[in-house]
Design a protein around this motif. Structure first.
Motif, PDB file in Angstrom:
ATOM      1  N   GLN A   1       0.746  -1.257  -0.052  1.00 49.58           N
ATOM      2  CA  GLN A   1       0.078   0.030  -0.038  1.00 49.58           C
ATOM      3  C   GLN A   1       0.820   1.567   0.166  1.00 49.58           C
ATOM      4  O   GLN A   1       0.725   2.089  -0.680  1.00 49.58           O
ATOM      5  N   SER A   2       1.872   1.353   0.737  1.00 46.26           N
ATOM      6  CA  SER A   2       2.841   2.524   1.061  1.00 46.26           C
ATOM      7  C   SER A   2       3.570   2.882  -0.285  1.00 46.26           C
ATOM      8  O   SER A   2       3.871   3.939  -0.812  1.00 46.26           O
TER       9      SER A   2
ATOM     10  N   GLN B   1       0.905   4.100  -2.994  1.00 46.29           N
ATOM     11  CA  GLN B   1       0.408   5.320  -2.605  1.00 46.29           C
ATOM     12  C   GLN B   1       0.815   6.544  -3.524  1.00 46.29           C
ATOM     13  O   GLN B   1      -0.103   7.130  -4.028  1.00 46.29           O
TER      14      GLN B   1
END
Lengths: 232, 189
Positions: free
Chosen positions: A161-162, A165
């Motif tokens: 996810q990071s 992002q």
């Protein structure tokens, strides 16, 4: 009716016990209303009787009954036979204790099933201390391993996810002022170069699905490798 | 059949458990009558034991026609208390304890009661002090009526006096008790 202080005092308990006739009650009240002394006595005695009726009995010493029984029938005969061993079972009939025992039994059952023990599959050998220790040890390690794997999976998901992002969200540099720069890029750029400079949303979604599949199918190490490859 | 009567019947058949049940059922009642009358826990427990000893010995002579078992038990208790009072009157007069007893009892009870600040215990102590100052006739009438909850006919059976006397004693006992408590500064307000 000729009602005076003496009559009031004589009939006071009858009045308090409700034993006066209506005419007597009226005369009693009429006299008490106009005689201060009688009104005071009626109030005092009425209050005293009410307080006495509300008093609980005084508790006797716990030893009194035993003292009386010892003095009358002598020391009680010791219980014989099964009542000697199972006399305590009568106390189980008390609702409060029975409810408590049921609660404890339910708690133990829940703990057993949560711990992965199936009572129907238990063998005699499982009750030996060594086997019980081994089983408990194995259960603890399995639980620990599962929790470690769960935490690692979570880490992978958060890492994915990071990393995704910045590509999904507009970067801080993507201000209106940067748009003309993009427009100023040469028009004869190849599609391959375009894809490298400009992230494709459809491509990033596909990448996420692929990585999540890796997490599920291959585990942590494989996922990290896939992540590194895709990022390159 | 009345539960007590069944127990008495079983006792007479030699069942120790029936006697044990009778004692457990009525010990508090007997103790309370004795305690309210004597104003002393130790004395009341000794008297209670004496009452049940008497009951145990005379149980074969009990007939339901004498009245319900609790009434008979109260009657035996009262007779023993009166005997005890007469037996110890000389000692009490010699020692001039009548006026001192309430204060002593107050100190003993306040030291013994763990929750002496509780209203009920305080009221109970005050009442005990007041009862100690009543004559035995008035005291027993008030105890039986207002603390034991007996009705007039039961008190008549226990005291063996006419109903008019019972009513008169209860009435005088209540009025005197209220006045005594007021004199002691322990009035209702």
């Amino acid at each position: 009716m000729n009602w005076n202080c003496t009559t009031t005092e004589e009939r006071l308990s009858d009045y308090l016990d409700g034993a006066l006739t209506p005419a007597e009650t009226a005369a009693f009240k009429a006299h008490s209303a106009c005689c201060r002394e009688c009104a005071k006595i009626v109030a005092q005695v009425g209050s005293l009787v009410t307080r006495m009726h509300s008093l609980d009995p005084v508790a006797e010493s716990p030893m009194l009954v035993n003292r009386i029984l010892d003095a009358t029938i002598g020391p009680r005969v010791q219980k014989v036979g099964w009542t000697r061993w199972f006399g305590w079972a009568n106390s189980l009939l008390q609702p409060r204790l029975a409810m408590g025992l049921v609660t404890v039994a339910a708690t133990i059952l829940i703990l057993i099933y949560t711990g992965g023990i199936t009572p129907s599959k238990l063998k005699r050998a499982d009750f030996s201390p060594v086997n019980a220790f081994r089983t408990a040890n194995r259960s603890v390690h399995l639980t620990y391993a599962r929790s470690v794997k769960y935490v690692n999976d979570l880490r992978v998901v958060y890492e994915i996810q990071s990393r995704l992002q910045p590509s999904n969200e507009p970067s801080p540099d993507a201000t209106p002022s940067s748009v003309p720069n993009e427009q100023q890029q040469p028009k004869n750029q190849s599609p391959q170069e375009k894809s490298q400079t400009r992230p494709n949303p459809g491509h990033s979604q596909a990448r996420t699905v692929a990585m999540l599949a890796c997490v599920v199918n291959r585990g942590f190490g494989t996922t990290i490798n896939a992540l590194n490859r895709s990022s390159r | 059949m009345e539960p007590d009567a069944q127990l008495v019947h079983d006792c007479l058949q030699g069942e120790g458990s029936a006697w044990e049940e009778l004692v457990r059922r009525h010990a508090r009642r007997v103790f309370n009558i004795c305690y309210r009358f004597t104003g002393n826990r130790t004395e009341a427990e000794d008297m209670s034991q004496e009452v049940f000893l008497r009951i145990y010995r005379t149980l074969p002579s009990y007939r339901p026609t004498f009245g319900a078992f609790p009434t008979w038990l109260t009657s035996v208790t009262r007779n023993l208390l009166v005997d005890h009072y007469r037996r110890t009157r000389r000692d009490r007069l010699t020692d001039s304890m009548d006026d001192v007893m309430p204060q002593i009892e107050n100190k003993e009870s306040s030291a013994r009661t763990p929750d002496k600040l509780a209203l009920a215990a305080e009221l109970s102590d005050q009442l005990q002090q007041g009862l100690a100052r009543l004559s035995p006739e008035l005291r027993e009438a008030v105890i039986l009526r207002d603390l034991q909850g007996l009705d007039y006919s039961e008190i008549q059976t226990v005291l063996q006096v006419p109903e008019g006397t019972v009513k008169s004693r209860i009435n005088r006992g209540r009025i005197e008790l209220a006045k005594v408590l007021e004199d002691m500064g322990l009035g209702p307000n």
